[in-house]
Design an enzyme around this catalytic site. Structure first.
Site, PDB file in Angstrom:
ATOM      1  N   TYR A 155      -3.001 -78.893  37.210  1.00 38.25           N
ATOM      2  CA  TYR A 155      -4.301 -78.617  36.593  1.00 38.25           C
ATOM      3  C   TYR A 155      -5.155 -79.877  36.526  1.00 38.25           C
ATOM      4  O   TYR A 155      -6.319 -79.884  36.942  1.00 38.25           O
ATOM      5  CB  TYR A 155      -4.171 -78.017  35.189  1.00 38.25           C
ATOM      6  CG  TYR A 155      -5.474 -78.164  34.449  1.00 38.25           C
ATOM      7  CD1 TYR A 155      -6.558 -77.353  34.777  1.00 38.25           C
ATOM      8  CD2 TYR A 155      -5.680 -79.186  33.530  1.00 38.25           C
ATOM      9  CE1 TYR A 155      -7.795 -77.525  34.177  1.00 38.25           C
ATOM     10  CE2 TYR A 155      -6.906 -79.375  32.925  1.00 38.25           C
ATOM     11  CZ  TYR A 155      -7.964 -78.545  33.254  1.00 38.25           C
ATOM     12  OH  TYR A 155      -9.190 -78.739  32.677  1.00 38.25           O
ATOM     13  N   ASP A 164      -6.546 -73.193  34.699  1.00 40.53           N
ATOM     14  CA  ASP A 164      -6.049 -73.541  33.372  1.00 40.53           C
ATOM     15  C   ASP A 164      -5.813 -72.251  32.597  1.00 40.53           C
ATOM     16  O   ASP A 164      -5.982 -71.149  33.113  1.00 40.53           O
ATOM     17  CB  ASP A 164      -7.036 -74.455  32.644  1.00 40.53           C
ATOM     18  CG  ASP A 164      -8.224 -73.681  32.112  1.00 40.53           C
ATOM     19  OD1 ASP A 164      -8.617 -72.675  32.763  1.00 40.53           O
ATOM     20  OD2 ASP A 164      -8.765 -74.043  31.063  1.00 40.53           O
ATOM     21  N   GLU A 221      -9.365 -85.260  30.289  1.00 43.13           N
ATOM     22  CA  GLU A 221      -8.505 -84.156  30.728  1.00 43.13           C
ATOM     23  C   GLU A 221      -7.098 -84.289  30.172  1.00 43.13           C
ATOM     24  O   GLU A 221      -6.484 -83.299  29.771  1.00 43.13           O
ATOM     25  CB  GLU A 221      -8.463 -84.070  32.258  1.00 43.13           C
ATOM     26  CG  GLU A 221      -9.758 -83.569  32.905  1.00 43.13           C
ATOM     27  CD  GLU A 221     -10.098 -82.134  32.505  1.00 43.13           C
ATOM     28  OE1 GLU A 221      -9.248 -81.451  31.909  1.00 43.13           O
ATOM     29  OE2 GLU A 221     -11.225 -81.712  32.785  1.00 43.13           O
TER      30      GLU A 221
END
Length: 278
Positions: A88, A106, A5
DNA sequence: TAAGCGTGGAT
DNA sequence: TATCCAAGCTT
């Protein structure tokens, strides 16, 4: 999940994949990364861009060792407390790694929502509270369903409802898209692209490329020296000519870039030269 | 809130 | 060739 991520922040998945695989092979758990100098993380980051993400990911590994017993926390608030982890990333890790019910928002999800419900071609420049409210309302109430929902809307945005040339004929919800119904109106604003040529950012990137290659501290004058005066491998530091050649800029700009990198902790001074942080 | 922060493939 | 833009975060 945490490593991927953070690597995926502003970086396409096709470029992340090989670096991510190498990263996990080398540091399969937070403790392994935490034992390394931060500079090794920066070096292994390669050319993914925004190298302070590497620094923050290393910092996250250290924090996980120190504060979480070496285990990545599953709680949103605790994830949010890690360096480099914003709203996020905290939501994405909690949802996709731990199956939590989180409102993941996102840029892909924002664009899908903007088109479907607002009829706008693109979402607003900055995430708004109204967008978060909408996303929270749409989220299925059960955990498993919410994870699938988050992943599905994100994938829809990434693969079909794309920014540039959306594949509307292939869209499963084209019949209820406000933007399509409105005749695909153009964006209400024109996003201003980031300048690159001649910017400090470009110089910073050039310096970092040199430091990643160097196996010894790089003297400041080495950055400025005319490439013709250097051997193919700059004397003793193992940096190819091509890497130094990119640093042909005004002296004060180089100075700004170097100062900024020191300030950010991406570089440090050692024995009269610059190197990645030890 | 807005600016700053890398990189390279696609168009 | 120039512009766009890709699973954001921090200050």
């Amino acid at each position: 999940m945490l490593v991927s991520e953070i690597m995926l922040q502003q970086t396409p998945v096709v470029r992340v994949l090989p670096v991510w695989e190498e990263w996990l092979r080398r540091w399969p758990e937070p403790a392994a990364l935490a034992r390394e100098p931060a500079g090794e993380a920066v070096r292994a980051w390669g050319r993914l861009g925004y190298p302070r993400r590497a620094l923050r990911l290393h910092g996250a590994a250290v924090a996980i060792e120190r504060d979480h017993g070496g285990t990545v926390p599953s709680d949103y608030a605790e994830l949010l407390g890690l360096p480099g982890v914003g709203s996020y990333t905290a939501a994405a890790v909690a949802a996709f790694a731990f199956g939590r019910r989180e409102t993941v928002v996102d840029t892909n999800i924002r664009r899908v929502h903007a088109r479907l419900f607002s009829g706008a071609a693109l979402p607003a420049p900055a995430l708004t509270a109204a967008e978060m409210r909408l996303a929270a309302e749409l989220l299925p109430s059960d955990a498993a369903g919410s994870v699938r929902w988050n992943a599905s809307v994100m994938e829809l945005g990434a693969l079909v409802c794309t920014a540039r040339a959306p594949k509307c004929p292939a869209c499963p919800v084209r019949d209820r898209c406000a933007w399509l119904a409105a005749g695909e109106p153009p964006p209400a604003y024109t996003p201003k692209g980031q300048a690159w040529h001649g910017t400090d950012r470009q110089v910073r990137g050039g310096v970092m490329a040199v430091l990643r290659l160097a196996d010894a501290p790089v003297p400041a004058e080495m950055f400025q020296q005319a490439p013709a005066d250097l051997g193919f491998e700059a004397a003793g530091i193992g940096v190819p000519l091509a890497a130094l050649h990119r640093l042909n800029c005004a002296p004060e700009q180089l100075e700004r870039a170097l100062a900024g990198l020191l300030e950010d902790g991406l570089a440090e001074l050692h024995q009269g030269g610059y190197r990645l942080p030890a």
